[in-house]
Design a protein around this motif. Structure first.
Motif, short mmCIF file in Angstrom:
data_model
loop_
_atom_site.label_atom_id
_atom_site.label_comp_id
_atom_site.label_asym_id
_atom_site.label_seq_id
_atom_site.Cartn_x
_atom_site.Cartn_y
_atom_site.Cartn_z
N MET A 160 0.85 -1.19 0.00
CA MET A 160 0.00 0.00 0.00
C MET A 160 0.89 1.25 0.00
SD MET A 160 -2.84 1.31 2.78
CE MET A 160 -3.69 -0.26 2.79
N SER A 183 -9.08 8.22 -2.93
CA SER A 183 -10.08 7.51 -2.12
C SER A 183 -11.05 6.74 -3.01
CB SER A 183 -10.87 8.50 -1.25
OG SER A 183 -10.03 9.15 -0.33
N PRO A 239 -7.14 -1.89 -0.44
CA PRO A 239 -6.87 -0.52 -0.91
C PRO A 239 -5.42 -0.37 -1.36
CG PRO A 239 -7.07 -0.58 1.48
CD PRO A 239 -7.49 -1.94 0.98
N ASN A 259 -9.53 3.52 -4.13
CA ASN A 259 -9.64 2.51 -3.07
C ASN A 259 -11.01 1.85 -3.07
OD1 ASN A 259 -7.02 2.77 -2.11
ND2 ASN A 259 -7.56 4.19 -0.48
#
Length: 325
Positions: A1, A25, A38, A28
């Motif tokens: 990540m 976001s 994510p 994700n």
């Protein structure tokens, strides 16, 4: 990540803080729909818990202080307000942290005129960079050791990224998403946010306004002569003779003062005039060509496309209201 640190800077453009957070976001969430973990851990970071924007009209609350972020993978530098000098002064204390993180392996991406802060770190010296076309002359004047790429939407070199003006930073964000996930995800994000993927140039949007903030009076007069005689065919030899300067010396002085050769300057002035005719009149391409002192159709089209990224007819169809109708 990937750990992404979005810098919250005083006098940053608010959208250039919100938009990266929103896009990463969203990716994700797209990955979650695939049943995948994510790709990004996002933090808004700054020197204080609350950072004033728009002269204190409102504040943004940070997730973490810079001193508490020991390691990050990508730093996003948002766009700054038009008062560049003030914005750089207000945010100079973040520079050592950016340099330290980059030396530890972090990549850094500047959005629009955030490139000024990235260049202020010295990390761009000897490298290429993009920024808003309107601020190109100011950037070159302040950072002569950086190679500014005119018209580019995105530049990438040794873990340093930059984008062109205004909304073109969305294309840099897509570029980063493709790099850190895959092409399919970048396409998904481009469709979700209604962004034209792989847009390469901001040239069609640029408006040429010759650099005149210099002290070379004969060169300034030469610029004014070019601009007031746009319909004429002007040679460099003629300009040098008119202002009583040897041709080679004239060319050197002109380039030093304006960041353009005399030929480039003449072409840019003529094409800027042509753009206005194409935007606002019913004149056809040949009529516009003659209005700005060209007689060779092929030469006019070649120079026009080189400067704007579009052919004259493509430009007219894009920006002339009657042509669109």
């Amino acid at each position: 990540m990937k750990h992404i640190s979005i810098l919250i800077l005083q006098e940053a453009v608010p959208a250039s803080i919100v938009d990266p957070r929103y896009m990463f976001s969203a990716v994700n969430e797209f990955l979650a729909e695939r049943g995948q973990p994510p790709a990004f851990q996002l933090q808004m970071v700054g020197l204080s818990r609350e950072v004033p924007l728009n002269n204190g009209v409102f504040y943004v609350r940070t997730d973490a202080l810079l001193k508490d972020v020991k390691k990050t993978d990508l730093i996003i530098i948002p766009a700054l307000s038009a008062n560049i000098e003030e914005a750089l002064s207000l945010n100079k204390k973040v520079i050592p942290w950016i340099v330290k993180q980059h030396q530890a392996g972090a990549e850094v991406a500047s959005l629009c005129v955030g490139a000024f802060l990235l260049a202020e770190t010295g990390l761009l010296n000897g490298k290429k960079c993009s920024t808003h076309w309107l601020f190109a002359d100011r950037f070159r004047s302040r950072f002569p050791e950086v190679t500014l790429t005119d018209g580019s939407i995105i530049t990438e070199e040794q873990g340093l990224y930059s984008s062109g003006g205004a909304s073109s930073y969305w294309n840099l964000l897509l570029h980063l998403i493709e790099k850190f996930t895959d092409r399919q995800m970048a396409i998904r994000a481009s469709k979700f946010f209604a962004i034209e993927i792989d847009r390469k140039s901001q040239s069609p949007f640029a408006m040429f306004n010759g650099q005149k903030k210099h002290e070379d009076e004969p060169i300034r007069k030469a610029q004014e002569f070019i601009e007031t005689n746009v319909t004429e065919r002007i040679s460099v030899e003629e300009l040098a003779t008119r202002f009583a300067i040897g041709r080679r010396h004239f060319e050197r002085r002109f380039k030093k003062a304006t960041n353009n050769t005399p030929v480039e300057y003449i072409q840019r002035v003529k094409i800027e005039a042509a753009k206005k005719h194409l935007e606002n009149t019913r004149k056809n391409i040949n009529e516009v060509m003659y209005e700005v002192g060209y007689t060779d159709t092929k030469a006019f089209r070649t120079v026009f496309k080189k400067i704007t990224g579009l052919s004259p007819i493509e430009y007219k169809n894009k920006y002339n209201k009657e042509a669109v109708v």
